[in-house]
Every structure is written in C-alpha cells, then in structure tokens.
Motif scaffolding. Structure first.
Motif, PDB file in Angstrom:
ATOM      1  N   ARG A 135       0.587   0.664  24.449  1.00  0.00           N
ATOM      2  CA  ARG A 135       2.017   0.408  24.257  1.00  0.00           C
ATOM      3  C   ARG A 135       2.828   1.587  24.794  1.00  0.00           C
ATOM      4  NH1 ARG A 135       3.426  -3.035  18.880  1.00  0.00           N
ATOM      5  NH2 ARG A 135       1.372  -3.874  18.405  1.00  0.00           N
ATOM      6  N   ARG A 136       4.092   1.305  25.003  1.00  0.00           N
ATOM      7  CA  ARG A 136       5.033   2.353  25.413  1.00  0.00           C
ATOM      8  C   ARG A 136       6.102   2.426  24.330  1.00  0.00           C
ATOM      9  NH1 ARG A 136       5.824   5.060  30.141  1.00  0.00           N
ATOM     10  NH2 ARG A 136       7.912   5.889  30.522  1.00  0.00           N
ATOM     11  N   MET A 137       5.838   3.310  23.355  1.00  0.00           N
ATOM     12  CA  MET A 137       6.710   3.401  22.191  1.00  0.00           C
ATOM     13  C   MET A 137       7.170   4.836  21.986  1.00  0.00           C
ATOM     14  SD  MET A 137       5.161   0.837  19.297  1.00  0.00           S
ATOM     15  CE  MET A 137       6.788   0.619  18.584  1.00  0.00           C
ATOM     16  N   LEU A 138       8.236   4.952  21.199  1.00  0.00           N
ATOM     17  CA  LEU A 138       8.782   6.265  20.853  1.00  0.00           C
ATOM     18  C   LEU A 138       8.635   6.434  19.341  1.00  0.00           C
ATOM     19  CD1 LEU A 138      12.137   7.629  22.260  1.00  0.00           C
ATOM     20  CD2 LEU A 138      11.244   8.317  20.060  1.00  0.00           C
ATOM     21  N   LEU A 139       8.022   7.532  18.899  1.00  0.00           N
ATOM     22  CA  LEU A 139       7.839   7.827  17.477  1.00  0.00           C
ATOM     23  C   LEU A 139       8.705   9.017  17.088  1.00  0.00           C
ATOM     24  CD1 LEU A 139       5.122   6.301  18.242  1.00  0.00           C
ATOM     25  CD2 LEU A 139       4.118   7.509  16.294  1.00  0.00           C
ATOM     26  N   LEU A 140       9.523   8.832  16.068  1.00  0.00           N
ATOM     27  CA  LEU A 140      10.304   9.930  15.506  1.00  0.00           C
ATOM     28  C   LEU A 140       9.690  10.311  14.168  1.00  0.00           C
ATOM     29  CD1 LEU A 140      12.635  11.882  15.246  1.00  0.00           C
ATOM     30  CD2 LEU A 140      14.097   9.992  14.502  1.00  0.00           C
ATOM     31  N   LEU A 141       9.084  11.495  14.120  1.00  0.00           N
ATOM     32  CA  LEU A 141       8.451  12.006  12.899  1.00  0.00           C
ATOM     33  C   LEU A 141       9.359  13.094  12.325  1.00  0.00           C
ATOM     34  CD1 LEU A 141       4.749  12.212  14.144  1.00  0.00           C
ATOM     35  CD2 LEU A 141       5.923  10.304  13.025  1.00  0.00           C
ATOM     36  N   ASP A 142      10.113  12.732  11.323  1.00  0.00           N
ATOM     37  CA  ASP A 142      11.155  13.604  10.795  1.00  0.00           C
ATOM     38  C   ASP A 142      10.631  14.489   9.675  1.00  0.00           C
ATOM     39  OD1 ASP A 142      13.609  14.738  10.384  1.00  0.00           O
ATOM     40  OD2 ASP A 142      14.472  13.024   9.327  1.00  0.00           O
ATOM     41  N   ASP A 143      11.118  15.723   9.655  1.00  0.00           N
ATOM     42  CA  ASP A 143      10.857  16.652   8.544  1.00  0.00           C
ATOM     43  C   ASP A 143       9.368  16.869   8.321  1.00  0.00           C
ATOM     44  OD1 ASP A 143      11.714  18.433   6.706  1.00  0.00           O
ATOM     45  OD2 ASP A 143      12.385  16.979   5.224  1.00  0.00           O
ATOM     46  N   ALA A 144       8.656  17.164   9.402  1.00  0.00           N
ATOM     47  CA  ALA A 144       7.212  17.415   9.297  1.00  0.00           C
ATOM     48  C   ALA A 144       6.974  18.721   8.553  1.00  0.00           C
ATOM     49  CB  ALA A 144       6.590  17.480  10.685  1.00  0.00           C
ATOM     50  N   ALA A 145       6.056  18.671   7.587  1.00  0.00           N
ATOM     51  CA  ALA A 145       5.749  19.871   6.806  1.00  0.00           C
ATOM     52  C   ALA A 145       4.743  20.768   7.507  1.00  0.00           C
ATOM     53  CB  ALA A 145       5.218  19.476   5.432  1.00  0.00           C
TER      54      ALA A 145
END
Length: 685
Positions: A135-145
């Motif tokens: 797939r061609r997707m965009l992942l936004l991983l917010d506030d990674a610890a």
C-alpha cells in the motif's frame, strides 16, 4: 465568548465560531520536511532497496505546535498517498505511553481489519505490516514516548511514509529525518495572539504585542493562554499583560508563567475543578467527571468547563456529547498544583467520587436496555435524573463517546491498589454495559482487557471465586480466537481456583470447558473423561437438564472417536433426560444425533426409523430448520437404501421448509457448552 483551544500538545490552532482553524507560520520547517520526503535515503545511496517506510521526525517540547505542524504536513502531502492516512496517538495526556498492542489494534480497526481479542503484540504488529504491504499510505504517530513504539509500528513498505511526533530523538531507528521546532516567528505569533485578543488592541499597540510574543518566546501554547486571558478582559491593554510577565521573567518557562497568571485569576471553584482534572482518565473529561471530582452539580461543572475552554485551558472535542481534553502540555502543571493544594486524602476521595459516579452511569446505561425487567426499571427510577439516559440510543452514544476514558478508568483504578472494591464494581458494570450495547463478540478485545484486570485484582486480594470467573472468561475468549492450548491452561487454573473457593458452579463449568478444549484439540478420550467428571458433579447436585446436555457432549466425543456403541448409550441417556424435563426441541435434536450415530455405525434401517421419529418431535417443537435438516438426512438414508423416489420427495419437502424459514444458526446440544455465563465479579450492583 470566543471558543479557543489548544491541540493535544498545545499547538497553534485557533477555534473561532466565525472561521475554520488556521495554521500559522512554520514555512521553513514545512519546506524542509517536504524536501526530506524527496531526498534519497541511506539505502538508496548504497544501492539497496529501502526495506521499510521512511520516517520523518518532528521533535519539540509539549505545547510547541509539533502536532499542528505534523497535521499540516499531512494535509499538504496526503494526495501522494492514495491509500489514505492512518493516525495513532502513542502517549496519553499525562505522559503514560500507550501500549504498542493497543496502538496496533486501533490502526487495524481503522483499516477495518480484524484484531482478535487477546492477540499478542507481535501478532498484531505483524498483521499491521501485512496489511500495509503493497500500500501507499501515510502514518501519523503522534506523541511517541520512545523509539521502540515507532519501530514496532513501522510498515515494511517503502512506498509508505511515517510522520512521528516526539519530544526528542528516536535513537535506534535508521535514517530518521528530524525536524526540531522552537517558537513561532514574530509575525505568525502576533497573528495567533490577534486571533484571540482581537485586532484593535494589537493594532493600536504593536510594540507591546511584539514584546508579549518575546516574553512568551513565541511558544504557541503560552500565546493561546495569553490571548484567552486578554479576550476575557476586553478593557485590559496588551502592555498590562506584558508587564506582568516581565515582572515574573525569572520564574519558570513562558508557558508556566502565563498559566500561573491565568490560573491565579480563576474563581476558586473553577481553579479547583481545573487542577483536579489531572485525575481525569486518559485526560478526557465530561461534565459528570468534573462534577464528581469537585463535588458540584453537573450544570455548574458544564458551565465551568466551557469557561475553561474559552480561556484556552481545555480543548472541546467534536463528539456527540460534551467532552473535553486536558492539553498534554498543561497536565504536569495541573498535577503539581493538585499535589500541593490538595491533601492526599482529598485526592483519593475525588478519585473515589469519580469512580462511583462512573459506576452509577454504567448501571443506568445498561438498565435502559432492560425494558422488560421490573428490577431494572425500579433501579433506574431510583437514580437521580442527572444520571438517567432518555433513550437506549443516548446511552449507546455516551458509551461510545466515553469508551477510551472508561477503559482508562478501569486501568487506573486497578493500578491505584487502594480502590479495589470500586474497581471491581466499575469493571463489572462496564462488562455488562459493553455486552448490552456493543455485543460480546464486537466488544471482545475490550472485554479481554477487563477480565485481565479482574484477574489482577482477584489475585492481589485473594478472591478465588472471582479469579475462577476471570480465568473462565479469558479462556473462552482465547478459545474463540483459536488459542485452544492457551484456553486449556486458563480452564485448568480456573478449576483450581473454583475448588479453592468451594464454588460448584465454577468447578463444573471449568471441567466442562477443559473437556471442550481437549475435544477441539482432537483428544476425544480426554474430552469424554472431563465431560464425565462434570456430569458426575451435575448428577450429585440433581441438575438433570444440565446432566442431559453433558450426556450429549460425551456422546459427541465418543462419536468423533468412532466408539458408536458408547455414543449411542450416552445420547439415549441424554434423550431420556430431555424427555423427563419436557424439553421437546432438545429431544428432537437428541434423536437427530442418535440417527446420525446409527448411520455412522452402518445401521441405516434403524437410522431411518429414528430419523422419522425425530421429524415428528421437531414438528411438535415447531423447529422448521431442524425438520428440514432431518428431511435431508432421511433423503440421504433412502438413497443408500435404494429408494430414490422417496428421497426426492423428502428433499423437496426440505427445500420448501428452508424457503419459508429465515436462515438461522443450527447449533446442536454439543455446541452449547460455553453458553453458561459466569460473572466476572460480585453482582451486588
């Protein structure tokens, strides 16, 4: 009053009834981030194909606008990723890291893919990587610890892009593209301030506005609070606020100084509600949460929460029912205030009030669905009007809106260790509400976590009955998702706990479940043995209908093992028990199973006669689907006996019945072993 908000970590987003949110500044950072997407990675430069998605890192302090920048980047480049955008938040507002298992489960749910209850973290992340492959997707991983969270969720798909937001570097992830942000440029910061305080005061005194921006060091969250403070005081000049901040210039960060100024001028009740919101589970509050924490009315709490939103101290969420979020950048400040201005006993009392209110709301949420129960109606009428839901739909909306906060409440209550009685009541009511509104299958992942928490409390408090119940529930969920060996371990442990508690129901249920697990594993001898042990328990207690069902399960195990004589003896015992209890439908099904065994044993004439008798019992039971199944079995038997004409007649009769009857699940008596319910905790509520 103008609505104002801080994004989850205090980003520079303004909410105004007259216009949509606007993004301000960060032109250079956006340009660099977009250029980084195009830039060749280390693998490409070395001639290798990139094995994983590219990672862009936006790093900054809470409240610096890092989430807002990430969202703006996503909006600008989303068109390059036709398969869509996925979002996951990896820390709660209080800073507690979200388990990777939960983040992976949420991402799979966003992809509308199954995530079995109780699945291990590695299995879920592997399923996520498989789903994103190609797939061609965009992942936004917010506030990674930390880097380990991001690394576990990285797709093995070089055509995907991951935008991670964190407070610092993600050491350990190869080829990360970092972008560290600080304060806003002066022009953008003044524009942000103008959006809250109004243009007149800024226009007439631009130097004071610039000085205020300098005092706040361009920090977006500090500017939002400063703008909210000015908006609430239309007669106050910008220079007055600037002087106050310069007076306290040596005391803490710009955000803490502005926050302290705003907080100190709040009315006493509002200030107390605000600082107690650090106890809100997952940083999410509603009027009931605030009311319970502060001991005030729901209406007063709602008014106060809206006032705090107007000051930029809270963020109103776009949900069907009122819900508010504590900005992550303010959470440490609120926690520090609560610890210094409230005694430990008062904080514990506030937690207890909040949990008790949640329990009563869950009682109401479940009771509204039990319209046919006089006891439920009586309990519902005994609740205060503020705790009642007008319709089942309203209750379902509340449960859906508050789901993450309710699950967080259970986790926090168990982790506290001093509120176990309330925690047990909360989990009991939450399990029942989810089952009533969502269904046990759809809610299985949440239920698995709740039963695990029940087990923790039961082991800590030495409650063998509740331990047995939790283990049985966990075993059932393991069995439903194909983890039969894990389920077997749970059932054996439940048997030990049931014996320790001297609980005959739990003991018998565990024995039967052990037998069911062995049968699923193909060990029919052990299955029959364990069903026999459960049968002895039922017979000793005079529970004849349950004994009849167990005779059927033993008969099924012997059938699978090819011991048809034993199978027939047990099915006939089951039939006798059903007839004694007057269960016509179960008698018809038992006759059907006897006919099946006779057919397997090579006795077609006996099978034909038994099947005809079963058809008559099914007709008396008005079970059309069973009648149709028996007609088909009769047809097959007649074919084997050399009577095709009669076989065609029976098949035609079956087709007519199936055409008139809506399809339903056909479950024989051997499939009902796990239909018995055992509650997770005491049902006193």
């Amino acid at each position: 009053m103008t609505d104002q908000a801080v994004d989850p970590d205090g980003a520079e987003r303004t909410a105004h009834p007259a216009r949509e949110d606007r993004f301000l500044g960060r032109t250079r950072e956006l340009k660099e981030l977009r250029a980084d997407i195009e830039r060749a990675g280390l693998d490409t430069l070395s001639g290798r194909k990139a094995p994983r998605a590219r990672v862009l890192l936006i790093a900054g302090r809470p409240g610096s606008g890092r989430t807002s920048l990430a969202e703006q980047l996503v909006r600008q480049v989303a068109g390059r990723y036709p398969d869509g955008v996925l979002r996951a938040r990896l820390s709660e507002p209080g800073g507690t890291p979200v388990p990777v298992e939960q983040a992976a489960r949420d991402l799979l749910a966003a992809l509308e893919l199954p995530a079995p209850a109780g699945a291990a973290e590695d299995d879920l992340t592997a399923a996520l990587r498989t789903a994103l492959a190609g797939r061609r997707m965009l992942l936004l991983l917010d506030d990674a610890a930390g880097a380990e969270q991001v690394d576990a969720l990285l797709p093995d798909a070089p055509d995907c892009l991951v935008v991670a937001v964190s407070g610092g570097p993600l050491t350990g992830i190869a080829d990360v593209r970092p972008c560290t942000i600080g304060g806003l440029d002066t022009k953008s910061a003044v524009e942000l301030l103008t959006g809250y305080a109004g243009s007149v005061r800024v226009t007439v005194d631009p130097r004071s506005a610039e000085s205020l921006v300098e005092a706040c060091q361009g920090h977006p969250a500090a500017l939002v609070l400063a703008g909210g403070w000015l908006a609430a005081r239309p007669q106050t000049a910008v220079s007055d606020l600037t002087k106050r901040l310069h007076t306290d210039a040596g005391d803490g960060t710009p955000l803490s100084r502005v926050f302290r100024l705003v907080y100190d001028q709040l009315p006493g009740p509002a200030a107390r509600i605000l600082r107690l919101l650090c106890l809100a589970p997952a940083g999410l509050a509603d009027p009931h949460t605030a009311s319970a924490l502060a001991g005030c009315s729901v209406d007063a709490a709602r008014t106060t929460l809206d006032d705090l939103v107007a000051l930029g101290l809270l963020r109103a969420l776009d949900t069907p029912l009122p819900q508010y979020e504590v900005p992550g950048c303010l959470h440490p400040l609120l926690r520090a205030l609560a610890e210094t201005q409230e005694r430990p006993a008062e904080l514990q009392l506030a937690r207890a009030r909040m949990l008790e209110r949640t329990v009563r709301l869950l009682q109401s949420c479940r009771a509204i669905t039990e319209t046919d129960s006089p006891q439920a109606r009586e309990k519902l009428s005994g609740l205060p009007p503020a705790l009642r839901f007008p319709t089942p739909r309203a209750a379902a909306d509340w449960l859906r809106t508050r789901r993450s906060a309710l699950l967080a409440s259970a986790r926090l209550a168990v982790a506290d260790g001093e509120l176990d009685t309330l925690a047990r009541r909360l989990m009991s009511q939450l399990v029942r509400a989810l089952a009533a509104h969502v269904g046990t299958q759809a809610a299985a992942p949440d239920l698995y976590g709740l039963h695990g928490l029940v087990l923790d409390v039961a082991e800590r408090r030495g409650l063998p009955r509740e331990k047995a119940a939790a283990l049985l529930n966990l075993g059932d969920l393991d069995a439903q998702t194909g983890r039969t060996r894990e389920a077997l371990v749970r059932y054996r442990a439940a048997l030990d706990a049931g014996r320790e508690a001297n609980d005959p129901y739990a003991t018998g249920r565990a024995m039967e479940s052990v037998g069911g697990a062995y049968q699923e594993l193909g060990d029919h001898d052990r299955a029959a043995d364990w069903f026999g042990r459960a049968l002895a328990e039922r017979l000793a207690r005079g529970e004849h209908p349950e004994a009849a069902r167990l005779y059927g399960r033993i008969g099924t195990a012997h059938t699978y093992a090819g011991r048809y004589g034993e199978a027939l003896r047990n099915w006939r015992a089951a039939l006798a028990g059903y007839r004694r209890s007057g269960d016509v439908a179960a008698s018809a099904r038992a006759l059907s199973e006897i006919a099946r065994v006779q057919e397997y044993a090579g006795r077609p004439e006996e099978s034909l006669r038994t099947c005809q008798e079963a058809v008559e019992w099914a007709r008396r039971a008005e079970d059309a689907r069973l009648q149709a199944a028996l007609q088909l079995r009769l047809a097959d038997t007649l074919d084997r006996l050399g009577d095709p004409a009669s076989a065609r007649l029976h098949r035609a009769a079956a087709e007519r019945m199936l055409g008139e009857e809506a399809p339903e699940e056909d479950a024989g008596p051997e499939h009902g072993a796990n239909a018995c319910e055992i509650r997770s905790v005491s049902s006193e509520d």
